[in-house]
Design a protein around this motif. Sequence first.
Motif, PDB file in Angstrom:
ATOM      1  N   VAL A 114       0.835  -1.201   0.000  1.00  0.00           N
ATOM      2  CA  VAL A 114       0.000   0.000   0.000  1.00  0.00           C
ATOM      3  C   VAL A 114       0.873   1.256   0.000  1.00  0.00           C
ATOM      4  O   VAL A 114       0.567   2.225  -0.702  1.00  0.00           O
ATOM      5  CB  VAL A 114      -0.961   0.000   1.206  1.00  0.00           C
ATOM      6  N   TYR A 115       1.950   1.246   0.759  1.00  0.00           N
ATOM      7  CA  TYR A 115       2.885   2.378   0.730  1.00  0.00           C
ATOM      8  C   TYR A 115       3.290   2.713  -0.709  1.00  0.00           C
ATOM      9  O   TYR A 115       3.519   3.873  -1.051  1.00  0.00           O
ATOM     10  CB  TYR A 115       4.154   2.042   1.519  1.00  0.00           C
ATOM     11  N   GLY A 116       3.402   1.671  -1.543  1.00  0.00           N
ATOM     12  CA  GLY A 116       3.840   1.871  -2.917  1.00  0.00           C
ATOM     13  C   GLY A 116       2.909   2.727  -3.749  1.00  0.00           C
ATOM     14  O   GLY A 116       3.277   3.149  -4.853  1.00  0.00           O
ATOM     15  N   LEU A 117       1.698   3.013  -3.236  1.00  0.00           N
ATOM     16  CA  LEU A 117       0.798   3.914  -3.950  1.00  0.00           C
ATOM     17  C   LEU A 117       1.350   5.342  -3.983  1.00  0.00           C
ATOM     18  O   LEU A 117       1.020   6.115  -4.885  1.00  0.00           O
ATOM     19  CB  LEU A 117      -0.582   3.928  -3.284  1.00  0.00           C
ATOM     20  N   TRP A 118       2.157   5.715  -2.991  1.00  0.00           N
ATOM     21  CA  TRP A 118       2.690   7.084  -2.971  1.00  0.00           C
ATOM     22  C   TRP A 118       4.147   7.184  -2.513  1.00  0.00           C
ATOM     23  O   TRP A 118       4.784   8.228  -2.699  1.00  0.00           O
ATOM     24  CB  TRP A 118       1.832   7.976  -2.071  1.00  0.00           C
ATOM     25  N   ARG A 119       4.711   6.132  -1.947  1.00  0.00           N
ATOM     26  CA  ARG A 119       6.093   6.165  -1.502  1.00  0.00           C
ATOM     27  C   ARG A 119       6.982   5.514  -2.573  1.00  0.00           C
ATOM     28  O   ARG A 119       6.518   4.627  -3.270  1.00  0.00           O
ATOM     29  CB  ARG A 119       6.281   5.427  -0.171  1.00  0.00           C
ATOM     30  N   PRO A 120       8.237   5.923  -2.654  1.00  0.00           N
ATOM     31  CA  PRO A 120       8.910   6.947  -1.856  1.00  0.00           C
ATOM     32  C   PRO A 120       8.427   8.353  -2.218  1.00  0.00           C
ATOM     33  O   PRO A 120       7.992   8.593  -3.338  1.00  0.00           O
ATOM     34  CB  PRO A 120      10.386   6.761  -2.198  1.00  0.00           C
ATOM     35  N   THR A 121       8.505   9.266  -1.272  1.00  0.00           N
ATOM     36  CA  THR A 121       8.063  10.641  -1.505  1.00  0.00           C
ATOM     37  C   THR A 121       9.254  11.522  -1.857  1.00  0.00           C
ATOM     38  O   THR A 121      10.384  11.233  -1.471  1.00  0.00           O
ATOM     39  CB  THR A 121       7.356  11.200  -0.262  1.00  0.00           C
ATOM     40  N   PRO A 122       9.015  12.589  -2.592  1.00  0.00           N
ATOM     41  CA  PRO A 122      10.145  13.384  -3.098  1.00  0.00           C
ATOM     42  C   PRO A 122      10.784  14.301  -2.061  1.00  0.00           C
ATOM     43  O   PRO A 122      10.109  14.834  -1.171  1.00  0.00           O
ATOM     44  CB  PRO A 122       9.505  14.212  -4.218  1.00  0.00           C
ATOM     45  N   LEU A 123      12.073  14.460  -2.194  1.00  0.00           N
ATOM     46  CA  LEU A 123      12.827  15.506  -1.507  1.00  0.00           C
ATOM     47  C   LEU A 123      13.078  16.588  -2.553  1.00  0.00           C
ATOM     48  O   LEU A 123      13.689  16.323  -3.593  1.00  0.00           O
ATOM     49  CB  LEU A 123      14.153  14.968  -0.976  1.00  0.00           C
ATOM     50  N   ILE A 124      12.589  17.790  -2.293  1.00  0.00           N
ATOM     51  CA  ILE A 124      12.607  18.850  -3.302  1.00  0.00           C
ATOM     52  C   ILE A 124      13.391  20.048  -2.786  1.00  0.00           C
ATOM     53  O   ILE A 124      13.213  20.463  -1.639  1.00  0.00           O
ATOM     54  CB  ILE A 124      11.170  19.291  -3.668  1.00  0.00           C
ATOM     55  N   ARG A 125      14.243  20.581  -3.631  1.00  0.00           N
ATOM     56  CA  ARG A 125      14.946  21.807  -3.269  1.00  0.00           C
ATOM     57  C   ARG A 125      14.096  23.011  -3.651  1.00  0.00           C
ATOM     58  O   ARG A 125      13.623  23.130  -4.790  1.00  0.00           O
ATOM     59  CB  ARG A 125      16.314  21.891  -3.952  1.00  0.00           C
ATOM     60  N   ALA A 126      13.900  23.909  -2.718  1.00  0.00           N
ATOM     61  CA  ALA A 126      13.055  25.087  -2.932  1.00  0.00           C
ATOM     62  C   ALA A 126      13.884  26.219  -3.528  1.00  0.00           C
ATOM     63  O   ALA A 126      14.059  27.288  -2.914  1.00  0.00           O
ATOM     64  CB  ALA A 126      12.411  25.506  -1.616  1.00  0.00           C
ATOM     65  N   LYS A 127      14.354  26.042  -4.746  1.00  0.00           N
ATOM     66  CA  LYS A 127      15.248  27.020  -5.364  1.00  0.00           C
ATOM     67  C   LYS A 127      14.560  28.357  -5.582  1.00  0.00           C
ATOM     68  O   LYS A 127      15.173  29.417  -5.437  1.00  0.00           O
ATOM     69  CB  LYS A 127      15.768  26.478  -6.695  1.00  0.00           C
ATOM     70  N   ARG A 128      13.287  28.327  -5.936  1.00  0.00           N
ATOM     71  CA  ARG A 128      12.578  29.584  -6.198  1.00  0.00           C
ATOM     72  C   ARG A 128      12.365  30.371  -4.913  1.00  0.00           C
ATOM     73  O   ARG A 128      12.429  31.596  -4.908  1.00  0.00           O
ATOM     74  CB  ARG A 128      11.257  29.283  -6.896  1.00  0.00           C
ATOM     75  N   LEU A 129      12.109  29.662  -3.817  1.00  0.00           N
ATOM     76  CA  LEU A 129      11.989  30.346  -2.534  1.00  0.00           C
ATOM     77  C   LEU A 129      13.338  30.930  -2.115  1.00  0.00           C
ATOM     78  O   LEU A 129      13.399  32.049  -1.593  1.00  0.00           O
ATOM     79  CB  LEU A 129      11.470  29.377  -1.469  1.00  0.00           C
ATOM     80  N   GLU A 130      14.409  30.180  -2.330  1.00  0.00           N
ATOM     81  CA  GLU A 130      15.747  30.698  -2.035  1.00  0.00           C
ATOM     82  C   GLU A 130      16.001  32.007  -2.795  1.00  0.00           C
ATOM     83  O   GLU A 130      16.525  32.981  -2.249  1.00  0.00           O
ATOM     84  CB  GLU A 130      16.810  29.677  -2.431  1.00  0.00           C
ATOM     85  N   LYS A 131      15.610  32.014  -4.074  1.00  0.00           N
ATOM     86  CA  LYS A 131      15.827  33.201  -4.905  1.00  0.00           C
ATOM     87  C   LYS A 131      14.999  34.376  -4.393  1.00  0.00           C
ATOM     88  O   LYS A 131      15.492  35.517  -4.317  1.00  0.00           O
ATOM     89  CB  LYS A 131      15.458  32.889  -6.351  1.00  0.00           C
ATOM     90  N   LEU A 132      13.756  34.124  -4.025  1.00  0.00           N
ATOM     91  CA  LEU A 132      12.900  35.187  -3.503  1.00  0.00           C
ATOM     92  C   LEU A 132      13.493  35.789  -2.237  1.00  0.00           C
ATOM     93  O   LEU A 132      13.487  37.013  -2.049  1.00  0.00           O
ATOM     94  CB  LEU A 132      11.497  34.641  -3.206  1.00  0.00           C
ATOM     95  N   LEU A 133      14.008  34.941  -1.359  1.00  0.00           N
ATOM     96  CA  LEU A 133      14.564  35.406  -0.088  1.00  0.00           C
ATOM     97  C   LEU A 133      15.977  35.953  -0.238  1.00  0.00           C
ATOM     98  O   LEU A 133      16.508  36.550   0.698  1.00  0.00           O
ATOM     99  CB  LEU A 133      14.565  34.257   0.931  1.00  0.00           C
ATOM    100  N   ASP A 134      16.586  35.715  -1.412  1.00  0.00           N
ATOM    101  CA  ASP A 134      17.953  36.168  -1.672  1.00  0.00           C
ATOM    102  C   ASP A 134      18.896  35.666  -0.583  1.00  0.00           C
ATOM    103  O   ASP A 134      19.678  36.420  -0.007  1.00  0.00           O
ATOM    104  CB  ASP A 134      17.998  37.698  -1.758  1.00  0.00           C
TER     105      ASP A 134
END
Length: 497
Positions: free
Chosen positions: A117-137
């Motif tokens: 059942v986990y295989g329906l959605w796992r593994p889940t992504p690890l995402i880098r928030a590059k756009r947020l980093e850019k906004l916050l400078d």
Amino acid sequence: MANTMFLSSSVKVKPLLSSIGDDQWLSHFAPNRRTCHLKVLSNSRVVPIRSAYTPEIPCQWYNLIADLPIKPPPPLNPKTFEPLQPQDLSHLFPDEIIKQEGTNERFIDIPEEVIDVYGLWRPTPLIRAKRLEKLLDTPARIYYKYEGGSPAGSHKPNTAVPQAWYNAQQGVKNVVTETGAGQWGSSLAFASSLFGLNCEVWQVRASYDQKPYRKLMMQTWGAKVHPSPSNITESGRRILEQDPSSPGSLGIAISEAVEMAAKNPDTKYCLGSVLNHVLLHQTVIGEECIKQMEAIGETPDVIIGCTGGGSNFGGLAFPFIREKLSGKINPVIRAVEPSACPSLTKGVYAYDYGDTAGMTPLMKMHTLGHDFVPDPIHAGGLRYHGMAPLISHVYELGFMEAIAIAQTECFAGAIQFARCEGIIPAPEPTHAIAAAIREALHCKETGESKVILMAMCGHGHFDLPAYDNYLKGNLVDLSFSEEKIKASIANIPQSSA
């Protein structure tokens, strides 16, 4: 051929994140452990999504208690005030859950049916928030582990699925539970539908009214849903007699669900946070994340997660605390709670009931008092009077820190995040987002290029009325009353001193 990845046990796994060559086996989690290997079949292709690595679905849950230098205090029987015995929980939980609640084993095998059942959605992504980093400078690098892709839209199915499966294996027909924002209730409704269980949910009245689509989600999966406090139970009727307009609390809803389980021998109780077995199941989050970060050559300097009962935070943080205790890494681990319900930062560390009516075992935890009713903030999943005993213990040992943030700052951060990263967060993880933004702006001031890892436990698609309030300028900061907390703490059982 369709994009498909398989465990060695022939369990299907959703392809995510990586593009790997034919017949390449991915690495094991750790030596001396049962592991599941992922293999990409010939002529298959995995579509890359923001990262270069797809981890395995963990085949074991991790138990932090095994590695702590000082073991946590035991729960107490609410009638005798003696250490709780396994048989004291038999009216509430199936045998395997009781075993997991008290185990000192380091790793617990995950049943293959649960992994399936986990295989329906796992593994889940690890995402880098590059756009947020850019906004916050900011020179900081911000990553978030996103659990919103599950059927219920949050991390809660990580424990709902095994709890439902263990109940079904023992022949249980009916399960009852409480829920705040509705993420846990919808997760248990989903899991119960898979294993043929009848599910009944008491949802905190404030969230029941604020989030009608969560109720409909639970009903779609076959669950019965009641606003709490209700006239169905004795504990609910007592609360309504005192306050007919009570907004409810998780403590009250727990009392109602526990009462129903105690009265009906064919019914068991399921809990979505706080207890050891729940945090155990959630460690699939951190186990995956460790491997993802290793694969991209990053080590977190700061790990941040929201805390109500603590399951999402513990799920991400506990495997990293293991690595910290072993001397491999040394991140700051920071819990973030709502300023209107600050159990870690304003509560006392004492034995207290997990519910309002005093029906549950006494647990040593940071608590605002079992009859404390928080103001109806939009982060309904964080409106709990106590913190998970294991997280409270880890906090007392000094392995983590805690802060509290008001909801307007959290929603301001959520708007920034949504407009940069595209995901509309649930109100609960907005607390982690606000704390991550604080840390990133501090790095801007100091010039430090820290790696910030954040728990993003779910989406806010059913929480849009909260965003409507914020965008219209109607959202206000709700806080606690010092007198209210003092009065509630005064009612903590005297023998717990």
